[in-house]
Design an enzyme around this catalytic site. Structure first.
Site, PDB file in Angstrom:
ATOM      1  N   LYS A  10       0.939  -1.197   0.089  1.00 28.85           N
ATOM      2  CA  LYS A  10      -0.214   0.023   0.004  1.00 28.85           C
ATOM      3  C   LYS A  10       0.850   1.124  -0.116  1.00 28.85           C
ATOM      4  CE  LYS A  10      -3.316  -2.713   2.596  1.00 28.85           C
ATOM      5  NZ  LYS A  10      -4.505  -2.954   3.112  1.00 28.85           N
ATOM      6  N   HIS A  97      -8.439  -3.860  -6.160  1.00 24.04           N
ATOM      7  CA  HIS A  97      -8.206  -4.029  -4.878  1.00 24.04           C
ATOM      8  C   HIS A  97      -9.587  -2.920  -4.127  1.00 24.04           C
ATOM      9  CE1 HIS A  97      -6.374  -3.286  -0.914  1.00 24.04           C
ATOM     10  NE2 HIS A  97      -5.930  -4.321  -1.121  1.00 24.04           N
ATOM     11  N   GLY A 179      -7.064  -5.315   6.780  1.00 23.74           N
ATOM     12  CA  GLY A 179      -6.763  -4.318   7.882  1.00 23.74           C
ATOM     13  C   GLY A 179      -7.539  -4.229   8.915  1.00 23.74           C
ATOM     14  N   SER A 219      -6.287  -9.938   6.567  1.00 21.27           N
ATOM     15  CA  SER A 219      -5.587 -10.013   7.746  1.00 21.27           C
ATOM     16  C   SER A 219      -4.925 -11.077   8.262  1.00 21.27           C
ATOM     17  CB  SER A 219      -6.606 -10.040   8.981  1.00 21.27           C
ATOM     18  OG  SER A 219      -7.293  -8.659   9.017  1.00 21.27           O
TER      19      SER A 219
HETATM   20  C1  PEP Z   1      -4.755  -6.073   1.446  1.00 26.31           C
HETATM   21  O1  PEP Z   1      -4.162  -4.812   1.424  1.00 26.31           O
HETATM   22  O2  PEP Z   1      -4.860  -6.754   0.164  1.00 26.31           O
HETATM   23  C2  PEP Z   1      -4.820  -6.661   2.685  1.00 26.31           C
HETATM   24  C3  PEP Z   1      -5.285  -8.038   2.651  1.00 26.31           C
HETATM   25  O3  PEP Z   1      -4.224  -6.110   3.669  1.00 26.31           O
HETATM   26  P1  PEP Z   1      -4.352  -6.834   5.180  1.00 26.31           P
HETATM   27  O4  PEP Z   1      -3.603  -8.047   5.045  1.00 26.31           O
HETATM   28  O5  PEP Z   1      -3.744  -5.841   6.146  1.00 26.31           O
HETATM   29  O6  PEP Z   1      -5.576  -7.066   5.768  1.00 26.31           O
END
Ligand code: PEP
Length: 255
Positions: A10, A97, A179, A219
């Site tokens: 990101k 995304h 997230g 996550s």
């Molecule tokens: C993502 O940004 O695609 C994602 C899955 O983030 P996180 O692993 O932090 O949930």
């Protein structure tokens, strides 16, 4: 099928930070990634060249762009082209995304255009799909997957995708799990992946659909990665927060 472990950084890391991470990864993986695994990093644009340089010559390490605009060049202030990303060393692209859909308002139509354009430019495209909490609570999982997958893939089924079957991957990322620390449970992942695979089969035919890697994201961390990657129908992981430190990403890659 080779499992894809992908890092989505990101909007994190300056160039020296990215170079340090990539150097640590390259050092740890100089003989190649664990058997049957592709490690893929989606850094911010300004970091792509540094990461690609560090990965050069190491098997099964790849770099991608988090975003791109579906035109060759022109008056698109603030955007980046596929040619620029290729020049920096990327050969994968993310499309759809949830942050692009929900923070930046990208529509299914734009995501379909981007998917088609990226594939035509010779990139591998990871198309992200997934439902919000409200959609899940309203039993709309299947409908959301159907809409997001068919809008991007249907127009390509008899065209570019019939010629280049290994160019697309799909990441199922429930928006409520991204997230938040709330990872989807094994039954939720199994159910969503089965639904996505069925939609892909209807769009592309069985044998093709079975060869499309289907990743889970939301996550994922070093503790839960092993049990998720071991699930049937899970061909990889897309990792945000837990991919930002090299040791954590390496643990996930080896899970
Ligand atoms: C993502 O940004 O695609 C994602 C899955 O983030 P996180 O692993 O932090 O949930």
């Amino acid at each position: 099928m080779r499992k894809i472990i992908a890092a989505n950084w990101k909007m994190n890391k300056t160039r020296p930070m990215a170079a340090e991470f990539a150097g640590q990864l390259a050092m740890a993986l100089k003989e190649g990634t664990p058997e049957g695994r592709l490690a893929l990093v989606f850094p911010p644009f300004t970091d792509i060249a540094a990461v690609a340089d560090a990965f050069a010559g190491i098997n099964n390490l790849a770099v991608g762009g988090q975003n791109f605009y579906p035109a060759e060049k022109g008056a698109f202030t603030g955007e980046i082209s596929c040619a620029m990303l290729r020049d920096a060393g990327a050969n994968w692209l993310l499309a759809g995304h949830s942050e692009r859909r929900h923070v930046f308002g990208e529509t299914d139509g734009l995501i379909a255009q981007k998917t088609a354009f990226g594939l035509e430019q010779g990139f591998k495209v990871m198309l992200c799909v997934g439902e919000t909490l409200e959609e899940r609570n309203n039993n709309q999982l299947n409908g959301v997957l159907q809409r997001q997958l068919s809008s991007a893939i249907q127009p390509l089924a008899n065209g570019i995708l019939s010629k280049s079957p290994d160019q697309i991957a799909v990441a199922y990322e429930p928006v409520w799990a991204i997230g938040t620390g709330k990872v989807a449970g094994p039954d939720e992942i199994r159910e969503a992946h089965a639904a996505a695979r069925k939609i892909l089969s209807d769009l592309l035919g069985n044998s093709y659909a079975n060869s499309v890697p289907l990743l889970y994201g939301g996550s994922v961390n070093a503790k839960n990665a092993g049990s998720i990657i071991a699930l049937d129908n899970v061909d990889g992981l897309l990792v945000g927060g837990a991919s930002l430190e090299a040791p954590s990403f390496l643990d996930i890659l080896r899970a």
